[in-house]
Design a protein around this motif. Structure first.
Motif, PDB file in Angstrom:
ATOM      1  N   ALA A   1     -42.674  64.572  32.624  1.00  0.00           N
ATOM      2  CA  ALA A   1     -41.519  65.079  33.359  1.00  0.00           C
ATOM      3  C   ALA A   1     -40.971  64.003  34.286  1.00  0.00           C
ATOM      4  CB  ALA A   1     -41.923  66.308  34.161  1.00  0.00           C
ATOM      5  N   PRO A   2     -39.662  64.051  34.568  1.00  0.00           N
ATOM      6  CA  PRO A   2     -39.081  63.058  35.478  1.00  0.00           C
ATOM      7  C   PRO A   2     -39.606  63.236  36.896  1.00  0.00           C
ATOM      8  CG  PRO A   2     -37.495  64.784  34.989  1.00  0.00           C
ATOM      9  CD  PRO A   2     -38.669  65.002  34.082  1.00  0.00           C
ATOM     10  N   ALA A   3     -39.414  62.217  37.703  1.00  0.00           N
ATOM     11  CA  ALA A   3     -39.893  62.253  39.081  1.00  0.00           C
ATOM     12  C   ALA A   3     -39.150  63.318  39.871  1.00  0.00           C
ATOM     13  CB  ALA A   3     -39.691  60.886  39.731  1.00  0.00           C
ATOM     14  N   PRO A   4     -39.844  64.102  40.692  1.00  0.00           N
ATOM     15  CA  PRO A   4     -39.164  65.108  41.527  1.00  0.00           C
ATOM     16  C   PRO A   4     -38.432  64.444  42.681  1.00  0.00           C
ATOM     17  CG  PRO A   4     -41.494  65.013  42.065  1.00  0.00           C
ATOM     18  CD  PRO A   4     -41.297  64.104  40.888  1.00  0.00           C
ATOM     19  N   GLU A   5     -37.425  65.143  43.190  1.00  0.00           N
ATOM     20  CA  GLU A   5     -36.703  64.633  44.345  1.00  0.00           C
ATOM     21  C   GLU A   5     -37.635  64.675  45.558  1.00  0.00           C
ATOM     22  OE1 GLU A   5     -33.700  63.362  44.532  1.00  0.00           O
ATOM     23  OE2 GLU A   5     -33.357  63.613  42.383  1.00  0.00           O
ATOM     24  N   PRO A   6     -37.639  63.598  46.381  1.00  0.00           N
ATOM     25  CA  PRO A   6     -38.500  63.601  47.573  1.00  0.00           C
ATOM     26  C   PRO A   6     -38.065  64.671  48.563  1.00  0.00           C
ATOM     27  CG  PRO A   6     -36.977  61.739  47.618  1.00  0.00           C
ATOM     28  CD  PRO A   6     -36.851  62.362  46.258  1.00  0.00           C
ATOM     29  N   SER A   7     -39.028  65.282  49.246  1.00  0.00           N
ATOM     30  CA  SER A   7     -38.723  66.293  50.256  1.00  0.00           C
ATOM     31  C   SER A   7     -39.340  65.871  51.580  1.00  0.00           C
ATOM     32  CB  SER A   7     -39.279  67.655  49.822  1.00  0.00           C
ATOM     33  OG  SER A   7     -40.679  67.572  49.645  1.00  0.00           O
ATOM     34  N   GLU A   8     -38.769  66.392  52.678  1.00  0.00           N
ATOM     35  CA  GLU A   8     -39.265  66.015  53.998  1.00  0.00           C
ATOM     36  C   GLU A   8     -40.409  66.921  54.427  1.00  0.00           C
ATOM     37  OE1 GLU A   8     -36.260  65.862  56.896  1.00  0.00           O
ATOM     38  OE2 GLU A   8     -35.263  64.095  56.057  1.00  0.00           O
TER      39      GLU A   8
ATOM     40  N   PRO B   1     -44.455  59.583  39.035  1.00  0.00           N
ATOM     41  CA  PRO B   1     -43.671  60.214  37.975  1.00  0.00           C
ATOM     42  C   PRO B   1     -42.588  59.270  37.460  1.00  0.00           C
ATOM     43  CG  PRO B   1     -43.939  61.690  39.858  1.00  0.00           C
ATOM     44  CD  PRO B   1     -44.411  60.338  40.301  1.00  0.00           C
ATOM     45  N   MET B   2     -42.103  59.535  36.251  1.00  0.00           N
ATOM     46  CA  MET B   2     -41.122  58.659  35.628  1.00  0.00           C
ATOM     47  C   MET B   2     -39.727  58.962  36.151  1.00  0.00           C
ATOM     48  SD  MET B   2     -42.488  58.844  31.688  1.00  0.00           S
ATOM     49  CE  MET B   2     -41.439  57.513  31.127  1.00  0.00           C
ATOM     50  N   SER B   3     -38.904  57.920  36.273  1.00  0.00           N
ATOM     51  CA  SER B   3     -37.505  58.099  36.641  1.00  0.00           C
ATOM     52  C   SER B   3     -36.740  58.571  35.397  1.00  0.00           C
ATOM     53  CB  SER B   3     -36.919  56.778  37.126  1.00  0.00           C
ATOM     54  OG  SER B   3     -36.883  55.825  36.063  1.00  0.00           O
ATOM     55  N   GLU B   4     -35.485  58.987  35.582  1.00  0.00           N
ATOM     56  CA  GLU B   4     -34.682  59.445  34.445  1.00  0.00           C
ATOM     57  C   GLU B   4     -34.490  58.320  33.435  1.00  0.00           C
ATOM     58  OE1 GLU B   4     -31.039  61.210  35.602  1.00  0.00           O
ATOM     59  OE2 GLU B   4     -31.963  62.829  36.755  1.00  0.00           O
ATOM     60  N   GLU B   5     -34.303  57.085  33.935  1.00  0.00           N
ATOM     61  CA  GLU B   5     -34.129  55.948  33.028  1.00  0.00           C
ATOM     62  C   GLU B   5     -35.404  55.687  32.230  1.00  0.00           C
ATOM     63  OE1 GLU B   5     -33.397  55.964  36.217  1.00  0.00           O
ATOM     64  OE2 GLU B   5     -31.190  55.858  36.177  1.00  0.00           O
TER      65      GLU B   5
END
Length: 293
Positions: free
Chosen positions: A50-57, A73-77
């Motif tokens: 799965a692509p990398a999740p968005e970072p959260s604070e 995790p992998m980036s979309e690219e």
């Protein structure tokens, strides 16, 4: 691992082609069984991460991310690159398995009697081969694995330059247990011929039937001949059960398709539906290839 195993099967099949007495059906069935098993790697590729999740604070205002002790995790690219790599690996594996299947058919043809179909199967993968003479092919229709092949007068000229190497024509029908071109996607992207005047329809032409793929080849000296633009079409049946949605008054249109190796897509060019039944359609095409509905 699957690609290496396919290479081994292909090497054995190629060596069998050189045997003076060809390959008996029992040994051929063992090899076909290996192809049948390896085809699963084409139909069901390894899952892509799965692509990398968005970072959260976090509560203290700092961005939280992956644990530094785990793989990031992998980036979309990276994900897109991984998917393309898997697609190319599937494509290479599929080519090796198709080549091995063709070689197995050639080896069985060496031992086959002229004019008598020979069937080799294992699991749901089945081959039917028929050895014939160019003269008979030119003058008479043939029936191989459900395919009706019309007389082909042109075949005498097509094989004349090879007659110093061999004197027989081989025909091979392959019924695949799963789609060997699954790497190209499960929907059609090529030009698809939909009957005019159908009104409100849902077409199954854009969904490739994974379990109905069949291939038909004509060979001279073990080499596949290009068969296209025929004056009289080749006809055959494809499993395509009729579906009707009475609630929305929607009727499905069933379409004959083949896989265009050059364009790497499913298309219906050169094919029409010549008859329809509840459980199947009859296709009429001016060429040979791999077909489905």
């Amino acid at each position: 691992v699957a690609e290496k195993a396919a290479s081994v099967v292909g090497d054995i099949a190629s060596a069998a082609e050189e045997l003076t007495d060809g390959l008996d059906t029992e040994t051929a069935s063992v090899l076909i069984g290996s192809v049948d098993t390896l085809l699963l790697s084409v139909a069901m590729p390894a899952p892509v991460p799965a692509p990398a999740p968005e970072p959260s604070e976090t509560g203290d205002g700092e961005a939280s991310g992956a644990d530094s002790t785990t793989e990031a995790p992998m980036s979309e690219e990276e994900l897109a690159a991984e998917e393309e790599q898997q697609k190319q690996q599937q494509k290479a594996l599929s080519a090796k398995l198709q080549s091995a299947t063709s070689s197995i058919g050639n080896a069985v043809l060496v031992a086959a009697p002229v004019g008598e179909p020979v069937t080799v199967s294992s699991g749901d993968l089945a081959l039917v081969v028929l050895k014939d003479t160019p003269e008979s092919m030119a003058a008479n229709p043939k029936q191989v694995g459900g395919f009706r092949i019309p007389p082909m007068p042109w075949i005498l000229g097509a094989v004349r330059r090879r007659l110093d190497e061999c004197t027989d024509i081989g025909m091979q029908h392959t019924k695949w247990p799963s789609n060997p071109f699954a790497y190209a996607g499960l929907t059609s992207t090529g030009n698809l011929s939909i009957p005019a005047g159908m009104g409100n329809v849902i077409t199954s032409c854009c969904d490739v039937d994974q379990s109905a793929v069949q291939s038909m080849d004509i060979k001279a000296c073990g080499k596949v001949l290009e068969v296209s633009d025929l004056d009289e079409n080749i006809t055959f049946n494809i499993s395509a059960p009729r579906r009707q949605n009475d609630t929305f008054n929607v009727t499905e249109v069933r379409v004959c398709q083949y896989f265009d190796l050059e364009a790497q897509e499913w298309t219906s060019r050169g094919c029409i539906v010549s008859a329809e039944y509840d459980d199947r359609i009859e296709c009429s095409c001016n060429h040979l290839s791999s077909f489905t509905a």
